[in-house]
Design an enzyme around this catalytic site. Sequence first.
Site, PDB file in Angstrom:
ATOM      1  N   TYR A  26       0.854  -1.184   0.000  1.00 12.85           N
ATOM      2  CA  TYR A  26       0.000   0.000   0.000  1.00 12.85           C
ATOM      3  C   TYR A  26       0.892   1.237   0.000  1.00 12.85           C
ATOM      4  CZ  TYR A  26      -3.297   3.546   1.704  1.00 12.85           C
ATOM      5  OH  TYR A  26      -4.058   4.677   1.847  1.00 12.85           O
ATOM      6  N   ASP A  50       9.314   2.944  -0.672  1.00 14.33           N
ATOM      7  CA  ASP A  50       8.329   3.638   0.138  1.00 14.33           C
ATOM      8  C   ASP A  50       8.626   3.306   1.601  1.00 14.33           C
ATOM      9  OD1 ASP A  50       6.157   4.495   1.586  1.00 14.33           O
ATOM     10  OD2 ASP A  50       4.651   3.606   0.276  1.00 14.33           O
ATOM     11  N   LYS A  71       5.285  10.151   8.463  1.00 12.29           N
ATOM     12  CA  LYS A  71       5.013  10.867   9.693  1.00 12.29           C
ATOM     13  C   LYS A  71       6.046  10.733  10.802  1.00 12.29           C
ATOM     14  CE  LYS A  71       1.515   7.256   9.599  1.00 12.29           C
ATOM     15  NZ  LYS A  71       1.694   6.951   8.197  1.00 12.29           N
TER      16      LYS A  71
END
Length: 452
Positions: A163, A258, A286
């Site tokens: 994802y 990623d 984050k």
Amino acid sequence: MSDFSTFHEQPINTTSLPDISRTQSAALYEKALRYFPGGVNSPVRAFKSVFGTPLFIKKGDGCTVWDADGNQFVDFCCSWGPLILGHNNPVVKDHVLQAIDNGMSFGAPTELENDLASLILSNNKKIEKLRFVSSGTEAVMSAIRLARGYTKRDKILKFDGCYHGHVDSLLVKAGSGLVTFGETSSAGVPKGFADETIVIPLNDKHAVKAAFDQFPGQIAAIIIEGIPANNGLLIQTKEYIQFLREISKENQSLLIFDEVITGFRLGFEGAAAYYEVNPDIITYGKIIGGGMPVGAYGSSAKIMGHVSPEGSVYQAGTLSGNPVAMAAGVGQLSQLLKPDFYEKLNAKAAEFVEAIQEFANKRGYKFKVFTVGSMFWFAFTDQNIQAAAEIDASSMVYFKVMHRELLNRGVYLGPSGYEIGFVSAAHTAADLDKAKKAIFDSLDIVFLKEYA
């Protein structure tokens, strides 16, 4: 040997505890349903995969969170990973408060951007320049655009089960063949977007080779999570990741890591250092903002030179480099650079998961803990899993029971059996001791009550 190795000798527990009170959370959820689709602002929060209404969290401190009803939990969600220092870390908090004193947003450069970039780049040999954005999804979206602009190619090769945020061209699922164009997995994603995305299984060299053979000179980049961790924890071998590096170079394609989850979590240089590879572009999320909304993508100076205003690949953001997020990032990442930070954190996590696996093995339960660094995933299987198709969807009923039993014992995991857990520096031996006992009792109930 685990300090808690004697737990396997404890009496078998098949007594469920009463459900925690959710009166206030339920009332807040009813109100939220009037405001938001499904009552939430991100789908997994809706608790659709587990029992009960969503818990509304009121406070977090260290490794503990409290909900609106006053229930207290040892937290292994950690805001889905970025709180590697735990909630309300005093150093991060102090940096945020100092930044707020000067204002919260300017839409103009600030020194704090330089400070955080210097902290990252001077301690991360995998990238030379970076661009701050406001989320991991935005970082991936920008990295894809950069890869296409740099290579002058359109197609992206991704893996089933990975994802990468809700980017249109990556919000796709695998088709029916070995090498297929992606099929949209969300309404609103044009088929033409999905047609530029090739989806293949993880851990399958033949599929990767076949994709490059089928689409010669058309693939801009391979994108993979540093360690796939959004659909179980699908740990790939070093040899396979290095194969991806080699075949992408052979075909003049880029390799994108990623690392929204793994960056600064596995180590300061993330999965790129773990696998000893040099991706062409790396995205971060984050964790670099200490829990504030932030993301970044980075690469060599040559590739980043294609980003506007230096180059022709346009990307912009009013809140990019937000000073409060930058300050939080400086406060967090500076602590991660302390001597032995990762060694101590990973050792603590290893002892935790080893004790759980030992307990399950001694009991003879079909249960496996997948783990790397300070990340872990509970799976009701006795098989090694490295691809999404190997996950037994029917086993999620056991996680559903386990999740409720853990909540009733004061332990909070993300509300989905496909999500992973995180150990933070704030988790103490006593916290982990409590959590282990709760997990052991919950496993007894799952396997020996009427659920098995």
